[in-house]
Design a protein around this motif. Structure first.
Motif, short mmCIF file in Angstrom:
data_model
loop_
_atom_site.label_atom_id
_atom_site.label_comp_id
_atom_site.label_asym_id
_atom_site.label_seq_id
_atom_site.Cartn_x
_atom_site.Cartn_y
_atom_site.Cartn_z
N ALA A 10 38.09 52.70 32.66
CA ALA A 10 38.64 53.74 31.77
C ALA A 10 40.12 53.55 31.48
CB ALA A 10 38.42 55.11 32.41
N ILE A 14 38.01 50.30 25.10
CA ILE A 14 36.95 51.24 24.68
C ILE A 14 36.80 52.38 25.69
CG2 ILE A 14 34.47 51.40 24.24
CD1 ILE A 14 34.69 48.32 23.44
N ALA A 34 39.17 52.67 37.42
CA ALA A 34 39.62 51.32 37.04
C ALA A 34 40.37 50.79 38.24
CB ALA A 34 40.52 51.36 35.81
N ARG A 35 40.76 49.50 38.19
CA ARG A 35 41.48 48.98 39.35
C ARG A 35 42.78 49.72 39.56
NH1 ARG A 35 41.13 42.79 37.85
NH2 ARG A 35 41.17 43.84 35.83
N SER A 131 26.68 43.73 25.92
CA SER A 131 27.30 43.03 24.79
C SER A 131 26.22 42.40 23.92
CB SER A 131 28.20 41.92 25.37
OG SER A 131 28.55 41.01 24.37
N LYS A 151 25.91 39.93 31.16
CA LYS A 151 25.61 41.06 30.29
C LYS A 151 24.11 41.13 29.98
CE LYS A 151 29.54 43.17 29.75
NZ LYS A 151 29.69 44.55 30.23
N GLY A 178 28.96 45.00 19.63
CA GLY A 178 29.54 43.90 18.87
C GLY A 178 31.05 43.96 19.01
N SER A 179 31.76 43.24 18.18
CA SER A 179 33.19 43.07 18.42
C SER A 179 34.01 44.31 18.06
CB SER A 179 33.73 41.85 17.68
OG SER A 179 33.31 41.86 16.36
N1 LIG Z 1 35.68 44.52 22.90
C1 LIG Z 1 34.56 43.93 22.49
O1 LIG Z 1 34.53 43.31 21.42
C2 LIG Z 1 33.32 44.04 23.31
C3 LIG Z 1 32.16 43.45 22.81
C4 LIG Z 1 30.99 43.53 23.55
C5 LIG Z 1 30.98 44.23 24.75
N2 LIG Z 1 32.13 44.78 25.23
C6 LIG Z 1 32.05 45.48 26.51
O2 LIG Z 1 32.66 46.75 26.40
C7 LIG Z 1 33.23 47.12 27.66
C8 LIG Z 1 34.68 47.51 27.45
O3 LIG Z 1 35.35 46.36 26.94
P1 LIG Z 1 36.85 46.39 26.36
O4 LIG Z 1 36.84 45.44 25.23
O5 LIG Z 1 37.33 47.77 26.17
O6 LIG Z 1 37.59 45.67 27.58
P2 LIG Z 1 39.08 45.79 28.16
O7 LIG Z 1 40.00 46.34 27.13
O8 LIG Z 1 39.36 44.47 28.77
O9 LIG Z 1 38.90 46.91 29.31
C9 LIG Z 1 38.08 46.62 30.41
C10 LIG Z 1 38.06 47.81 31.35
O10 LIG Z 1 37.34 47.41 32.52
C11 LIG Z 1 38.14 47.63 33.67
N3 LIG Z 1 37.91 46.64 34.70
C12 LIG Z 1 38.02 45.29 34.60
N4 LIG Z 1 37.80 44.72 35.79
C13 LIG Z 1 37.54 45.75 36.66
C14 LIG Z 1 37.26 45.79 38.05
N5 LIG Z 1 37.23 44.69 38.80
N6 LIG Z 1 37.05 46.99 38.62
C15 LIG Z 1 37.11 48.13 37.89
N7 LIG Z 1 37.38 48.15 36.57
C16 LIG Z 1 37.60 46.96 35.97
C17 LIG Z 1 39.58 47.52 33.13
O11 LIG Z 1 40.48 48.20 33.97
P3 LIG Z 1 41.50 47.45 34.98
O12 LIG Z 1 41.78 46.10 34.45
O13 LIG Z 1 42.66 48.38 35.00
O14 LIG Z 1 40.76 47.44 36.27
C18 LIG Z 1 39.45 48.21 31.79
O15 LIG Z 1 39.55 49.61 31.95
C19 LIG Z 1 33.04 45.92 28.58
O16 LIG Z 1 31.92 46.11 29.40
C20 LIG Z 1 32.79 44.76 27.63
O17 LIG Z 1 32.03 43.75 28.22
C21 LIG Z 1 33.29 44.70 24.55
#
Ligand SMILES: NC(=O)c1ccc[n+]([C@@H]2O[C@H](COP(=O)([O-])OP(=O)(O)OC[C@H]3O[C@@H](n4cnc5c(N)ncnc54)[C@H](OP(=O)(O)O)[C@@H]3O)[C@@H](O)[C@H]2O)c1
Length: 228
Positions: A10, A14, A34-35, A131, A151, A178-179
């Motif tokens: 969080a 997203i 989150a971490r 994803s 995923k 998606g993205s």
């Molecule tokens: N953005 C895209 O285009 C896209 C596409 C397909 C799927 N997704 C999925 O959507 C979700 C959110 O993605 P996002 O793009 O918003 O990613 P992001 O901006 O990189 O955020 C990732 C979140 O996960 C947390 N996280 C990462 N490692 C962690 C750990 N070891 N323990 C606890 N929390 C952890 C991060 O918090 P900390 O780093 O502070 O721990 C952050 O809050 C993910 O599951 C991703 O695979 C995203």
């Protein structure tokens, strides 16, 4: 109606926007993980948002979560949104990178659900965030074998748990995103401009988490405008 909502992952992207959206309803209580959250984090000012440290990359996810989950009466919505990406040719992937991808993206999700399970009740909704890379038959991209296979495991987990949960009234579904323009997308596809910003995807996720459990269970839903 007031809801207790858990969002894992969080702190940014997203997940952050999803929490902000839920927090607009003062009746909701949102428990965020989150971490780490920075001292003046964007969510610190919300009176109905709790921020907690959780590292899904460690094997003791259950132990980290248990004391916090024990304090809750029940959980209405659990969103497993945290994600770890490693972008590397398959032959160069290190064992530690494979372990981290699977611990954060799959085993951590399983452990989170296990720990939350006693607080879930009939009508509760688990939303797993996967994803398009893990969606069967979708276009695949070089360098994402650790991430996208993990995923795909989240997809399979959703289908399997739906079977185990079918007598409980607890609903589980999976969104294959998606993205969306976030740090993770930039890491995977540097310079690529996504058609959606996190706020837009968060709107969809919140609406889905609140309403879709009345209509579906064990579903894997692609939520994508473009590829990637
Ligand atoms: N953005 C895209 O285009 C896209 C596409 C397909 C799927 N997704 C999925 O959507 C979700 C959110 O993605 P996002 O793009 O918003 O990613 P992001 O901006 O990189 O955020 C990732 C979140 O996960 C947390 N996280 C990462 N490692 C962690 C750990 N070891 N323990 C606890 N929390 C952890 C991060 O918090 P900390 O780093 O502070 O721990 C952050 O809050 C993910 O599951 C991703 O695979 C995203």
């Amino acid at each position: 109606m007031s809801k207790t909502i858990l969002v894992v992952g969080a702190s940014r992207g997203i997940g952050l926007e999803t929490v902000k959206h839920f927090a607009q309803d003062p009746e909701n209580t949102i428990v965020c993980f989150a971490r780490s959250f920075t001292e003046n984090h964007a969510l610190s000012s919300y009176s109905n948002v709790q921020l907690h440290a959780l590292d899904l990359s460690l094997p003791n996810v259950n132990e980290q979560l248990q004391p916090l989950i024990d304090k809750l009466d029940h959980i209405d919505i659990l969103i497993n949104n945290a994600g770890y990406i490693v972008v590397k040719p398959f032959q160069e992937l290190l064992h530690t990178e494979l372990l981290t991808a699977y611990q954060v993206n799959v085993i951590g999700v399983m452990q989170t659900i296990q720990t939350c399970f006693p607080k879930l009740k009939s009508g509760s909704h688990i939303v797993n965030i996967s994803s398009m890379g893990g969606f069967q038959g979708s276009m695949k991209f070089a360098g994402l074998s650790a991430y996208s296979t993990s995923k795909a495991a989240v997809v399979s987990l959703t289908e399997l748990l739906a079977e185990e949960l079918k007598e409980t009234g607890i609903k589980i579904n999976c969104l294959c995103l998606g993205s969306v323009q976030t740090e993770m997308l930039e890491a995977a596809f540097p310079g690529y401009k996504a058609p959606l910003i996190p706020e837009e995807m968060a709107d969809f996720i919140c609406d889905f988490a609140l309403n879709a459990s009345r209509f579906m269970h064990g579903r894997i839903i692609p939520v994508s405008l473009t590829t990637p």
